[in-house]
Design a protein around this motif. Structure first.
Motif, mmCIF file in Angstrom:
data_model
loop_
_atom_site.group_PDB
_atom_site.id
_atom_site.type_symbol
_atom_site.label_atom_id
_atom_site.label_comp_id
_atom_site.label_asym_id
_atom_site.label_seq_id
_atom_site.Cartn_x
_atom_site.Cartn_y
_atom_site.Cartn_z
ATOM 1 N N PHE A 43 7.641 14.906 18.432
ATOM 2 C CA PHE A 43 6.330 15.419 18.043
ATOM 3 C C PHE A 43 5.505 15.885 19.232
ATOM 4 C CE2 PHE A 43 7.426 12.203 14.827
ATOM 5 C CZ PHE A 43 7.423 13.013 13.707
ATOM 6 N N SER A 44 4.727 16.927 18.971
ATOM 7 C CA SER A 44 3.670 17.372 19.869
ATOM 8 C C SER A 44 2.366 17.128 19.129
ATOM 9 C CB SER A 44 3.810 18.858 20.183
ATOM 10 O OG SER A 44 5.006 19.097 20.884
ATOM 11 N N PHE A 45 1.280 17.037 19.865
ATOM 12 C CA PHE A 45 0.005 16.699 19.256
ATOM 13 C C PHE A 45 -1.063 17.715 19.624
ATOM 14 C CE2 PHE A 45 2.439 12.889 19.966
ATOM 15 C CZ PHE A 45 2.357 12.240 18.751
ATOM 16 N N VAL A 46 -1.939 17.985 18.656
ATOM 17 C CA VAL A 46 -3.072 18.876 18.870
ATOM 18 C C VAL A 46 -4.294 18.198 18.262
ATOM 19 C CG1 VAL A 46 -4.082 21.120 18.320
ATOM 20 C CG2 VAL A 46 -1.635 20.942 18.764
ATOM 21 N N ILE A 47 -5.371 18.150 19.014
ATOM 22 C CA ILE A 47 -6.622 17.599 18.493
ATOM 23 C C ILE A 47 -7.264 18.661 17.609
ATOM 24 C CG2 ILE A 47 -8.918 16.761 19.110
ATOM 25 C CD1 ILE A 47 -7.662 15.708 21.716
ATOM 26 N N ALA A 48 -7.663 18.272 16.416
ATOM 27 C CA ALA A 48 -8.234 19.212 15.445
ATOM 28 C C ALA A 48 -9.465 19.929 16.000
ATOM 29 C CB ALA A 48 -8.588 18.483 14.152
ATOM 30 N N GLN A 49 -10.231 19.263 16.837
ATOM 31 C CA GLN A 49 -11.456 19.853 17.372
ATOM 32 C C GLN A 49 -11.211 20.816 18.531
ATOM 33 O OE1 GLN A 49 -11.031 16.555 16.793
ATOM 34 N NE2 GLN A 49 -12.457 16.199 15.117
ATOM 35 N N ASN A 51 -9.590 24.236 20.475
ATOM 36 C CA ASN A 51 -9.461 25.643 20.075
ATOM 37 C C ASN A 51 -8.136 25.874 19.352
ATOM 38 O OD1 ASN A 51 -11.921 26.340 21.190
ATOM 39 N ND2 ASN A 51 -11.027 26.966 23.137
ATOM 40 N N LEU A 52 -7.040 25.282 19.863
ATOM 41 C CA LEU A 52 -5.738 25.444 19.229
ATOM 42 C C LEU A 52 -5.732 24.793 17.844
ATOM 43 C CD1 LEU A 52 -2.852 26.432 19.288
ATOM 44 C CD2 LEU A 52 -2.234 24.391 20.604
ATOM 45 N N GLY A 53 -6.351 23.639 17.716
ATOM 46 C CA GLY A 53 -6.443 22.983 16.409
ATOM 47 C C GLY A 53 -7.195 23.844 15.404
ATOM 48 N N ALA A 54 -8.311 24.411 15.827
ATOM 49 C CA ALA A 54 -9.091 25.289 14.947
ATOM 50 C C ALA A 54 -8.286 26.526 14.561
ATOM 51 C CB ALA A 54 -10.399 25.687 15.626
ATOM 52 N N ASP A 55 -7.550 27.076 15.513
ATOM 53 C CA ASP A 55 -6.708 28.245 15.233
ATOM 54 C C ASP A 55 -5.604 27.904 14.232
ATOM 55 O OD1 ASP A 55 -8.213 29.724 17.013
ATOM 56 O OD2 ASP A 55 -6.707 29.693 18.610
ATOM 57 N N LEU A 56 -5.000 26.725 14.377
ATOM 58 C CA LEU A 56 -3.964 26.294 13.431
ATOM 59 C C LEU A 56 -4.539 26.164 12.028
ATOM 60 C CD1 LEU A 56 -1.894 23.633 15.367
ATOM 61 C CD2 LEU A 56 -1.002 25.636 14.206
ATOM 62 N N TYR A 57 -5.695 25.526 11.912
ATOM 63 C CA TYR A 57 -6.337 25.387 10.592
ATOM 64 C C TYR A 57 -6.569 26.760 9.983
ATOM 65 C CZ TYR A 57 -7.350 20.365 10.586
ATOM 66 O OH TYR A 57 -7.257 19.007 10.531
ATOM 67 N N HIS A 58 -7.061 27.700 10.798
ATOM 68 C CA HIS A 58 -7.344 29.044 10.312
ATOM 69 C C HIS A 58 -6.059 29.742 9.862
ATOM 70 C CE1 HIS A 58 -9.335 32.914 9.952
ATOM 71 N NE2 HIS A 58 -8.360 33.431 10.672
ATOM 72 N N GLU A 59 -5.007 29.665 10.683
ATOM 73 C CA GLU A 59 -3.719 30.307 10.354
ATOM 74 C C GLU A 59 -3.132 29.768 9.055
ATOM 75 O OE1 GLU A 59 -1.574 32.628 11.839
ATOM 76 O OE2 GLU A 59 -3.101 33.180 13.290
ATOM 77 N N LEU A 60 -3.344 28.469 8.803
ATOM 78 C CA LEU A 60 -2.781 27.842 7.616
ATOM 79 C C LEU A 60 -3.724 27.860 6.415
ATOM 80 C CD1 LEU A 60 -1.128 24.823 9.455
ATOM 81 C CD2 LEU A 60 0.047 26.787 8.424
#
Length: 64
Positions: A43-49, A51-60
């Motif tokens: 596993f890799s981890f990304v904090i939701a808060q 920029n990458l976390g926000a981008d992932l939420y947007h993409e999905l």
């Protein structure tokens, strides 16, 4: 240098990524538990808060 983007993380064959709430004590505890037990580093981890976390939420299409 390769830059990790939200789009690259949702492609088939992409590494397993866990997005977690960095402000939540329970979520941070879960992160620490997985980190201790993920001996093969699956596993890799990304904090939701982040920029990458926000981008992932947007993409999905997820709400933050």
């Amino acid at each position: 240098m390769n830059t990790i983007t939200a789009s690259s993380l949702i492609l088939p064959g992409a590494p397993a990524v866990i997005v977690f709430d960095g402000e939540c004590v329970l979520c941070s505890g879960f992160f620490c538990f997985i980190l201790r037990h993920d001996k093969t580093e699956v596993f890799s981890f990304v904090i939701a808060q982040s920029n990458l976390g926000a981008d992932l939420y947007h993409e999905l299409g997820l709400t933050s």
